[in-house]
Design a protein around this motif. Structure first.
Motif, PDB file in Angstrom:
ATOM      1  N   SER A 347      25.557 -31.775  61.128  1.00 48.94           N
ATOM      2  CA  SER A 347      24.689 -30.990  62.007  1.00 48.94           C
ATOM      3  C   SER A 347      25.548 -29.932  62.682  1.00 48.94           C
ATOM      4  CB  SER A 347      24.086 -31.861  63.113  1.00 48.94           C
ATOM      5  OG  SER A 347      23.373 -32.944  62.598  1.00 48.94           O
ATOM      6  N   LEU A 348      24.877 -28.923  63.218  1.00 46.36           N
ATOM      7  CA  LEU A 348      25.582 -27.887  63.972  1.00 46.36           C
ATOM      8  C   LEU A 348      25.013 -27.809  65.380  1.00 46.36           C
ATOM      9  CD1 LEU A 348      27.407 -25.300  64.228  1.00 46.36           C
ATOM     10  CD2 LEU A 348      25.357 -24.015  63.557  1.00 46.36           C
ATOM     11  N   THR A 349      25.886 -27.872  66.375  1.00 42.18           N
ATOM     12  CA  THR A 349      25.474 -27.604  67.751  1.00 42.18           C
ATOM     13  C   THR A 349      26.235 -26.378  68.246  1.00 42.18           C
ATOM     14  OG1 THR A 349      24.969 -29.914  68.231  1.00 42.18           O
ATOM     15  CG2 THR A 349      25.411 -28.481  70.120  1.00 42.18           C
ATOM     16  N   VAL A 350      25.490 -25.431  68.772  1.00 43.06           N
ATOM     17  CA  VAL A 350      26.082 -24.216  69.321  1.00 43.06           C
ATOM     18  C   VAL A 350      25.952 -24.290  70.834  1.00 43.06           C
ATOM     19  CG1 VAL A 350      25.993 -21.707  69.360  1.00 43.06           C
ATOM     20  CG2 VAL A 350      25.380 -22.934  67.282  1.00 43.06           C
ATOM     21  N   THR A 351      27.083 -24.203  71.513  1.00 42.25           N
ATOM     22  CA  THR A 351      27.053 -24.260  72.978  1.00 42.25           C
ATOM     23  C   THR A 351      27.726 -23.025  73.552  1.00 42.25           C
ATOM     24  OG1 THR A 351      29.164 -25.403  73.145  1.00 42.25           O
ATOM     25  CG2 THR A 351      27.216 -26.773  72.925  1.00 42.25           C
ATOM     26  N   GLY A 352      27.368 -22.688  74.755  1.00 45.18           N
ATOM     27  CA  GLY A 352      28.007 -21.586  75.457  1.00 45.18           C
ATOM     28  C   GLY A 352      27.690 -20.240  74.832  1.00 45.18           C
ATOM     29  N   ASN A 353      28.477 -19.245  75.180  1.00 42.88           N
ATOM     30  CA  ASN A 353      28.213 -17.878  74.745  1.00 42.88           C
ATOM     31  C   ASN A 353      28.925 -17.554  73.445  1.00 42.88           C
ATOM     32  OD1 ASN A 353      26.562 -17.233  76.919  1.00 42.88           O
ATOM     33  ND2 ASN A 353      28.343 -16.808  78.210  1.00 42.88           N
ATOM     34  N   VAL A 378      21.986 -20.762  64.083  1.00 42.44           N
ATOM     35  CA  VAL A 378      21.620 -22.121  63.691  1.00 42.44           C
ATOM     36  C   VAL A 378      22.269 -22.437  62.353  1.00 42.44           C
ATOM     37  CG1 VAL A 378      19.433 -22.140  64.946  1.00 42.44           C
ATOM     38  CG2 VAL A 378      19.496 -21.320  62.585  1.00 42.44           C
ATOM     39  N   LEU A 379      22.135 -23.683  61.953  1.00 40.89           N
ATOM     40  CA  LEU A 379      22.669 -24.114  60.669  1.00 40.89           C
ATOM     41  C   LEU A 379      21.769 -23.586  59.561  1.00 40.89           C
ATOM     42  CD1 LEU A 379      24.837 -26.098  59.411  1.00 40.89           C
ATOM     43  CD2 LEU A 379      22.977 -27.759  59.344  1.00 40.89           C
ATOM     44  N   ARG A 390      23.311 -19.402  59.991  1.00 39.69           N
ATOM     45  CA  ARG A 390      22.267 -18.384  59.871  1.00 39.69           C
ATOM     46  C   ARG A 390      22.258 -17.625  61.192  1.00 39.69           C
ATOM     47  NH1 ARG A 390      16.443 -19.174  60.374  1.00 39.69           N
ATOM     48  NH2 ARG A 390      16.857 -21.380  60.216  1.00 39.69           N
ATOM     49  N   GLN A 392      20.597 -14.921  63.203  1.00 39.39           N
ATOM     50  CA  GLN A 392      19.249 -14.375  63.104  1.00 39.39           C
ATOM     51  C   GLN A 392      18.989 -13.376  64.211  1.00 39.39           C
ATOM     52  OE1 GLN A 392      16.375 -17.179  61.721  1.00 39.39           O
ATOM     53  NE2 GLN A 392      14.906 -16.532  63.268  1.00 39.39           N
TER      54      GLN A 392
END
Lengths: 421, 69
Positions: A347-353, A378-379, A390, A392
């Motif tokens: 899975s991918l988690t994106v945090t912060g800026n 996102v993944l 991706r 977007q």
């Protein structure tokens, strides 16, 4: 003493110069440990038992049980997740979880996993609990969980707390089918605020034939609070110290389990957790940090946290995330290799800026087109050895193949790839 | 809150808004703990949206879940 008389612990604790090379036949120590189902290295089936690896760089996080009937997550020290039930809605404890620089041997140069009560609460009968959990992949314990030839285990660890009393550890074989065989064992914190080593023998799980796969095989759950006088009580009592497949839910504990959350400021520190085959606790297997990190990266990898105030367009300090292809003028796919093979497609988690990127556009003379903070990231897809983002942008600004660099404006951004178990 | 999305090859990707400027996206893989949590959350009635952010009805959620492993 003869070789037949010494134990694995004796071998690993031999005082210096007490046994010369001529007294031990070459390979005898290795053969002896092997006969016990043990090895000189990689005895410990727990990963990050020393609480040293913390890839998220989270020094502390809070768990508020208020308003949630249940919760679990990996947020701090690698490979350890919190897990709670607050089905009653009255177990509204506040919990601070942190990696603390305190260790029974290394002092402030070592680490432990610390749980601190920030809001006091009492778990309701039957339904409430708070635990910290460590999962073990099936294929890493097939030799122990091997049916009629299964091996006994020994669990050892160090604890320090200002809340003395009885605590529970649950081991559960989640591959053992309906009912799931589990065992409850206990330890007692005798003295307040002092490191104490605990050793617990686990009988051989002869009921089990652990499959050779990447699923979770066993989890170990340290309980910090659990509802008392519950309807589980007879079942729990029967299972203490023996494997049972009688019904008992996750997070089960003995009825004398202490409540760490009885008072604000109560703390519990845990480190050097080791689970090994055999009936003897050998000294904690201290693996190099780089080795432990790589073991943990099968379940978690991170990209980012580059440091504060990175400047756009420098183009050299940003981690390159790979080449991207435009898709219908609104998105990019960007593939990147992982640092090592993960358990499953992550899975991918994106945090912060992290949402700003430098796009190197091969079709323009200046080489750079910069879009800052206007992507949703996102993944797109992933495999155990790679992932693709991706990027977007609803405004539709893409029409060129590009090389993509992540930018991190304030030092908080991070891409977290997880294949936790 | 979850969003049912597709990747660039039209395969299912689920996106979870964790709040606080954090998104998690994952495959519909039964071995993936985020996916396991997603299914538990769906049983608890957590909101699921289409990719265009339109919230799914109960019937639409059930229909979508029936297509997943």
């Amino acid at each position: 003493m003869s070789l037949q008389q010494i134990t694995a612990n004796d071998i690993l604790n031999l005082p210096a110069n007490t046994v010369s090379n001529t007294q031990l036949v070459a390979g005898s120590v290795e053969n002896y440990l092997s006969s016990q189902g043990n090895f000189i290295t990689y005895r410990n089936r727990i990963q990050n038992g020393e609480m040293a690896v913390n890839q998220r760089a989270t020094t502390s996080y809070n768990v508020s049980l208020s308003g949630s009937s249940a919760g679990s997550n990996f947020l701090g020290v690698d490979r350890w997740s919190y897990y709670f039930y607050n089905v009653s809605t009255t177990f509204n404890a506040g919990v601070n979880v942190k990696q603390t620089a305190d260790h029974p041997i290394k002092g402030s140069n070592g680490n432990c996993l610390e749980i601190i009560c920030t809001t006091a609460a009492t778990p309701a009968n039957n339904v409430d609990f708070f635990t910290m959990t460590h999962g073990i992949e099936s294929q890493n314990i097939t030799d122990i969980f091997s049916g009629s030839s299964a091996l006994p285990m020994t669990l050892s660890f160090w604890v320090k707390s200002n809340k003395t009393g009885t605590y529970t550890v649950e081991l559960r074989d989640v591959q053992s089918g309906a009912g799931n065989y589990y065992i409850l064992v206990t330890y007692t914190i005798i003295n307040s605020g002092v490191w104490e080593k605990k050793v617990i023998n686990i009988p051989a799980p002869t009921f089990s034939s652990m499959p050779n796969n990447v699923s979770q095989g066993l989890y170990i759950q340290f309980s910090y609070a659990s509802g008392l006088t519950s309807t589980y009580q007879p079942l729990v009592a029967n299972s203490v110290g023996a494997w049972s497949n009688a019904y008992g839910t996750n997070g089960a504990a003995v009825t004398t389990q202490a409540n760490l959350f009885s008072n604000v400021g109560n703390y519990h520190r845990l480190t050097d957790v080791q689970l090994e085959s055999g009936s003897t606790a050998t000294p904690f297997e201290r693996r190099p940090y780089a080795v432990e990190l790589q073991l943990c990266q099968r379940y978690l990898q991170t990209f980012g946290k580059l440091g504060a105030s990175q400047t756009l367009c420098a183009g050299v300090n940003y981690p390159r995330l790979g080449s991207g292809a435009p898709y219908q003028n609104y998105a990019y796919g960007a593939g990147t290799s992982l640092q090592s093979t993960m358990r499953i497609s992550p899975s991918l988690t994106v945090t912060g800026n992290i949402g700003g990127y430098t796009i190197t556009n091969m079709a323009t003379s200046d080489g750079y087109i910069v879009y800052a903070n206007n992507f949703t990231t996102v993944l797109d897809s992933s495999g155990p050895t790679w992932f693709a983002l991706r990027l977007q942008n609803p405004a539709g600004q893409f029409n060129q193949y590009a090389t993509i660099h992540a930018t991190d404006f304030d030092g908080t951004g991070m891409l977290i790839l997880t294949a936790e178990i | 809150m979850y969003i049912a999305d597709k990747n660039l090859r039209n395969q299912n990707i689920i996106i979870r808004d964790n709040g606080g400027n954090s998104l998690t996206s994952f495959h519909t893989d039964p071995l993936n703990m985020d996916y396991q949590r997603f299914k538990q959350d769906m049983n608890s009635g957590v909101q699921l949206s289409f990719a265009n952010n339109t919230v799914m009805t109960t019937e639409q959620v059930a229909e979508f879940l029936a297509t997943l492993p």
